[in-house]
Design an enzyme around this catalytic site. Structure first.
Site, mmCIF file in Angstrom:
data_model
loop_
_atom_site.group_PDB
_atom_site.id
_atom_site.type_symbol
_atom_site.label_atom_id
_atom_site.label_comp_id
_atom_site.label_asym_id
_atom_site.label_seq_id
_atom_site.Cartn_x
_atom_site.Cartn_y
_atom_site.Cartn_z
ATOM 1 C CE LYS A 205 -1.474 2.733 2.989
ATOM 2 N NZ LYS A 205 -1.359 3.934 2.146
ATOM 3 C CD GLU A 286 13.537 0.507 11.389
ATOM 4 O OE1 GLU A 286 14.151 1.491 11.859
ATOM 5 O OE2 GLU A 286 13.505 -0.588 11.986
ATOM 6 C CB CYS A 320 13.447 9.321 9.474
ATOM 7 S SG CYS A 320 14.546 8.327 8.472
ATOM 8 C CD GLU A 416 9.855 12.829 12.496
ATOM 9 O OE1 GLU A 416 8.750 12.278 12.605
ATOM 10 O OE2 GLU A 416 10.814 12.316 11.884
HETATM 11 N N1 LIG Z 1 13.106 5.348 10.299
HETATM 12 C C1 LIG Z 1 13.075 5.360 8.994
HETATM 13 O O1 LIG Z 1 13.779 4.630 8.315
HETATM 14 C C2 LIG Z 1 12.162 6.327 8.302
HETATM 15 C C3 LIG Z 1 12.334 6.542 6.939
HETATM 16 C C4 LIG Z 1 11.485 7.451 6.294
HETATM 17 C C5 LIG Z 1 10.512 8.129 7.004
HETATM 18 N N2 LIG Z 1 10.397 7.891 8.328
HETATM 19 C C6 LIG Z 1 9.383 8.626 9.097
HETATM 20 O O2 LIG Z 1 8.171 8.677 8.352
HETATM 21 C C7 LIG Z 1 7.443 9.843 8.665
HETATM 22 C C8 LIG Z 1 7.068 10.568 7.396
HETATM 23 O O3 LIG Z 1 6.412 9.723 6.515
HETATM 24 P P1 LIG Z 1 4.839 9.692 6.364
HETATM 25 O O4 LIG Z 1 4.304 11.076 6.518
HETATM 26 O O5 LIG Z 1 4.548 8.966 5.098
HETATM 27 O O6 LIG Z 1 4.409 8.821 7.625
HETATM 28 P P2 LIG Z 1 2.961 8.256 8.004
HETATM 29 O O7 LIG Z 1 3.134 7.481 9.249
HETATM 30 O O8 LIG Z 1 1.953 9.315 7.965
HETATM 31 O O9 LIG Z 1 2.605 7.267 6.807
HETATM 32 C C9 LIG Z 1 3.424 6.152 6.493
HETATM 33 C C10 LIG Z 1 2.601 5.136 5.742
HETATM 34 O O10 LIG Z 1 1.600 4.624 6.623
HETATM 35 C C11 LIG Z 1 0.346 4.663 5.972
HETATM 36 N N3 LIG Z 1 -0.721 4.692 6.992
HETATM 37 C C12 LIG Z 1 -1.358 5.757 7.511
HETATM 38 N N4 LIG Z 1 -2.271 5.354 8.422
HETATM 39 C C13 LIG Z 1 -2.194 4.008 8.490
HETATM 40 C C14 LIG Z 1 -2.855 3.011 9.247
HETATM 41 N N5 LIG Z 1 -3.792 3.307 10.143
HETATM 42 N N6 LIG Z 1 -2.521 1.712 9.042
HETATM 43 C C15 LIG Z 1 -1.566 1.383 8.170
HETATM 44 N N7 LIG Z 1 -0.896 2.286 7.419
HETATM 45 C C16 LIG Z 1 -1.202 3.587 7.572
HETATM 46 C C17 LIG Z 1 0.437 5.875 5.083
HETATM 47 O O11 LIG Z 1 -0.542 5.827 4.080
HETATM 48 C C18 LIG Z 1 1.850 5.707 4.538
HETATM 49 O O12 LIG Z 1 1.873 4.774 3.494
HETATM 50 C C19 LIG Z 1 8.354 10.655 9.552
HETATM 51 O O13 LIG Z 1 7.991 10.451 10.879
HETATM 52 C C20 LIG Z 1 9.730 10.060 9.280
HETATM 53 O O14 LIG Z 1 10.651 10.250 10.318
HETATM 54 C C21 LIG Z 1 11.178 7.012 8.988
HETATM 55 N N1 LIG Z 2 18.174 6.526 5.176
HETATM 56 C C1 LIG Z 2 18.011 7.943 4.978
HETATM 57 C C2 LIG Z 2 16.840 8.503 5.726
HETATM 58 C C3 LIG Z 2 15.549 7.784 5.589
HETATM 59 C C4 LIG Z 2 14.468 8.561 6.255
HETATM 60 O O1 LIG Z 2 13.911 9.466 5.788
HETATM 61 C C5 LIG Z 2 19.229 8.698 5.454
HETATM 62 O O2 LIG Z 2 20.153 8.086 5.953
HETATM 63 O O3 LIG Z 2 19.237 9.912 5.321
#
Ligand SMILES: NC(=O)c1ccc[n+]([C@@H]2O[C@H](COP(=O)([O-])OP(=O)(O)OC[C@H]3O[C@@H](n4cnc5c(N)ncnc54)[C@H](O)[C@@H]3O)[C@@H](O)[C@H]2O)c1
Ligand SMILES: N[C@@H](CCC=O)C(=O)O
Length: 515
Positions: A205, A286, A320, A416
Site C-alpha cells: 500500500k 522504522e 527521518c 519531530e
Molecule cells: N526510520 C526510517 O527509516 C524512516 C524513513 C522514512 C521516514 N520515516 C518517518 O516517516 C514519517 C514521514 O512519513 P509519512 O508522513 O509517510 O508517515 P505516516 O506514518 O503518515 O505514513 C506512512 C505510511 O503509513 C500509511 N498509513 C497511515 N495510516 C495508516 C494506518 N492506520 N494503518 C496502516 N498504514 C497507515 C500511510 O498511508 C503511509 O503509506 C516521519 O515520521 C519520518 O521520520 C522514517
Molecule cells: N536513510 C536515509 C533517511 C531515511 C528517512 O527518511 C538517510 O540516511 O538519510
C-alpha cells in the site's frame, strides 16, 4: 558469477552531458504526467471508481497522475492473491528470485533519470536528492539480491557423529508493505523487494503522496518477470486499507516505515490475534527521528557548519535522519550559529525541477501547515535567527529556518517537525552535549563534530542512536555501507541495507537427521 556489490554512483550534474540528459528526462516525464494507474491484484489491473490524485508540491495545479483507490473488499482480494501465489513463489530457487531483482535493477539503471524526474514532480525533490533516491532504490535491489544468494543455504552449525544438522531460512508468507512518501522510491522499493526475494509475497500500500512512482516500480518488477499475484499494488487510505491489511489473519509480516504514531498503532494492532490466525505476526517498524548534530569546542567549524546545513535542510528537512537539533559547546556556539545563519540565507528555495535549487517545497498542505505552526512555537520558545516565512500560493515553500537558545526540553527540541527548521541549544561541556542529544524519545541518527578522540570514544558508547556519524552530516546512509535503523521510539532497528535485514523477513528452521 555475481559481481561484488558496489553502491550506485551519484550523477555529477556539473557535467554538461548529465545536465542535458536530466533536462531531457524532465521534459519527457512532463509530457507523460496526468496518466492513470490501476491497482494490480493477482496480475490483473483493476480500475475503481475512487481515485487518489498525486500533485506536484511545487506547483499544486500540476497533476502528476491518478491512481485507483482500493477499499476493504479489494484489500481482501489482494491478500488472498498473495496467499495463493505464496505456495509457488516460496519454492522458487532463491538465486532465481535474486536474479529477478538484478534484472529490475538493470531496467531502472537504464531509465535512471526518468525515475528521478518522477520524484522531482511527485514529491518535489531537487535533482541531487532525486538522483540519490533512485540510486538507493537500485542499491537495495542489488544488495538484497546478493544477500539472499549468501543466505540461501542457511548458516553453518555443528553436527555430532551420526547426525546432520542444518540451519536454514524459510519464507514467511504474506507480507504487507507500507512505505512513506519521503524516500519515495528507495524505501518503497527496498521494503518491497526484501520480502519478495526471501520468498514471501507482498501486498504493497503506497503512501498517498507518492503512489505514481510506486506504480512505475511495480511495472518494472512485472517487466523483470515477477509472476502474477506475487506483488499486489493497492493504494488506499491508511485508516481503511492500512488497518484492514494489518489486521488480516493471513498477514504474516508487516514492514512499515513512517511516523511514530502510525508505527506504534500498527505494532499494537498486529499483536491482536484475529479469528482464524494461527501464527504471530512479525513487525518491522522504522519510525521517526529527532536527530542531533553535536559540536564540540575542539572542532573544525567549517565541518560543523556544513554538517548542520546538510543535515537540517537537505530535502527541506523531510528525512527521518534530518538534523533538526544542533547542540553546540558554549565556546563555539556564537560562531557556529552565525555561520549557519549566513549559509542558510544563501540556500536557494524553489521549484525542484529547476537546476541548482537546494530546497524544493514541503510535500503537502498538511505538512506546510504543521511546519508553519511549529515556527510559531519556535518564536515563543526561542529566538528566530533567520527564515520563518512560508508561501503556499503556488506550492508549499518554506524558508530555511534557524532558531537559537532553545531549552533542551522545549517542544521544538523534542518533537519531530519534519521540515526545514533547525534549533540550537548551548551546552556547557561535551558530557552535557551528549546528555542533551540523548534526551528525546527518539534514537535514530546523530553526528558528533569533534577533533577530540576521547570525546568521540565516549560518543560511541553514550550517544544512543542507531546511526552515529563522526565529523560529517547525519543523513544519507548508503545501502551496504551504513545499514540504517533507529533505537528507542525510532523503531525496531531493522538496519535496512545491512547484513541482518533479510533474516528479519524469514523464519529460521533447524533440520536435524540421525544416520
Ligand atoms: N526510520 C526510517 O527509516 C524512516 C524513513 C522514512 C521516514 N520515516 C518517518 O516517516 C514519517 C514521514 O512519513 P509519512 O508522513 O509517510 O508517515 P505516516 O506514518 O503518515 O505514513 C506512512 C505510511 O503509513 C500509511 N498509513 C497511515 N495510516 C495508516 C494506518 N492506520 N494503518 C496502516 N498504514 C497507515 C500511510 O498511508 C503511509 O503509506 C516521519 O515520521 C519520518 O521520520 C522514517
Ligand atoms: N536513510 C536515509 C533517511 C531515511 C528517512 O527518511 C538517510 O540516511 O538519510
Amino acid at each position: 558469477m555475481v559481481q561484488p556489490y558496489k553502491h550506485e554512483p551519484f550523477t555529477d550534474f556539473t557535467m554538461e552531458e548529465n545536465k542535458k540528459a536530466f533536462e531531457e528526462a524532465l521534459a519527457q516525464v512532463k509530457e507523460e504526467l496526468g496518466q492513470h494507474h490501476d491497482l494490480l491484484i493477482d496480475g490483473e489491473r483493476i480500475r475503481t471508481g475512487q481515485t487518489i490524485t498525486s500533485t506536484n508540491p511545487a506547483n499544486t495545479k500540476q497533476v502528476v497522475g491518478t491512481v485507483s483507490k482500493a477499499n476493504e473488499e479489494l484489500a481482501e482480494k489482494a491478500v488472498q492473491s498473495a496467499a495463493n501465489a505464496f505456495e509457488d513463489w516460496r519454492k522458487w530457487d532463491p538465486r532465481a528470485r535474486a536474479e529477478l531483482l538484478f534484472r529490475a535493477a538493470h531496467i531502472i539503471r537504464r531509465r535512471k533519470h526518468e525515475f528521478s524526474a518522477y520524484l522531482v514532480y511527485e514529491v518535489g525533490k531537487p535533482w541531487k536528492e532525486a538522483d540519490a533516491d533512485t540510486a538507493e532504490a537500485i542499491d537495495f535491489l542489488e544488495y538484497y539480491g546478493r544477500q539472499m544468494i549468501e543466505l540461501k543455504e542457511g548458516k553453518p552449525i555443528e553436527s555430532r557423529p551420526g547426525e546432520q544438522n542444518r540451519y536454514i531460512y524459510t519464507p514467511t508468507g504474506v507480507a504487507v508493505v507500507i512505505p512513506p512518501w519521503n524516500l519515495a522510491f528507495a524505501i518503497m522499493a527496498g521494503t518491497t523487494v526484501a520480502p519478495l526475494v526471501t520468498g514471501s509475497t507482498v501486498v504493497m500500500k503506497p503512501a498517498s503522496n507518492s503512489p505514481v512512482i510506486a506504480a512505475k516500480f511495480v511495472e518494472v518488477l512485472e517487466e523483470a518477470g515477477l509472476p502474477k499475484g506475487v506483488l499486489n499494488y493497492v493504494p488506499g487510505s491508511g485508516g481503511e486499507v492500512g488497518d484492514y491489511l494489518v489486521d488480516h489473519p493471513k498477514t504474516a509480516l508487516i514492514s512499515f516505515t513512517g511516523s511514530r504514531d502510525i508505527g506504534t498503532r500498527i505494532i499494537k494492532r498486529a499483536a491482536e490475534i484475529q479469528e482464524g490466525q494461527n501464527h504471530l505476526k512479525q513487525v518491522i517498524a522504522e519510525m521517526g527521528g529527532k536527530d542531533t548534530v553535536v559540536v564540540d569546542k575542539e572542532a573544525n567549524i567549517e565541518t560543523a557548519v556544513d554538517a548542520i546545513i546538510v543535515s537540517a535542510f537537505g530535502f527541506s528537512g523531510q528525512k527521518c535522519s534530518s538534523g533538526s537539533r544542533a547542540v553546540v559547546h558554549e565556546d563555539v556556539y556564537d560562531e557556529v550559529l552565525e555561520k549557519v545563519k549566513e549559509r542558510a540565507e544563501q540556500l536557494t528555495v524553489g521549484n525542484a525541477s529547476e537546476e541548482n535549487v537546494y530546497m524544493g517545497p514541503v510535500v503537502d498542505q498538511g505538512a506546510y501547515d504543521k511546519i508553519m505552526s511549529y515556527i510559531e512555537v519556535g518564536k515563543e520558545e526561542g529566538r528566530l535567527v533567520t527564515g520563518g516565512k512560508g508561501d503556499d500560493s503556488k506550492g508549499y515553500f518554506i524558508e530555511p529556518t534557524v532558531f537559537a537558545d532553545l531549552d533542551p526540553e522545549s517542544r521544538m527540541q523534542q518533537e519531530e517537525i519534519f521540515g526545514p527548521v533547525v534549533c540550537f541549544t548551548k551546552a556547557k561541556n561535551f558530557d552535557e552535549a551528549i546528555d542533551i542529544a540523548n534526551n528525546t524519545e527518539y534514537g535514530l541518527t546523530g553526528a558528533v563534530i569533534s577533533d577530540n578522540r576521547q570525546h568521540l570514544e565516549k560518543a560511541k558508547y553514550d550517544f544512543h542512536v542507531g546511526n552515529l556519524y563522526f565529523n560529517r552530516n547525519c543523513t544519507g546512509a548508503i545501502v551496504g555501507y551504513q545499514p540504517f535503523g533507529g533505537f528507542k521510539m525510532s523503531g525496531t532497528d531493522s538496519k535496512a541495507g545491512g547484513p541482518d535485514y533479510l533474516a528479519l523477513h524469514m523464519q529460521a528452521k533447524t533440520i536435524s537427521e540421525m544416520f
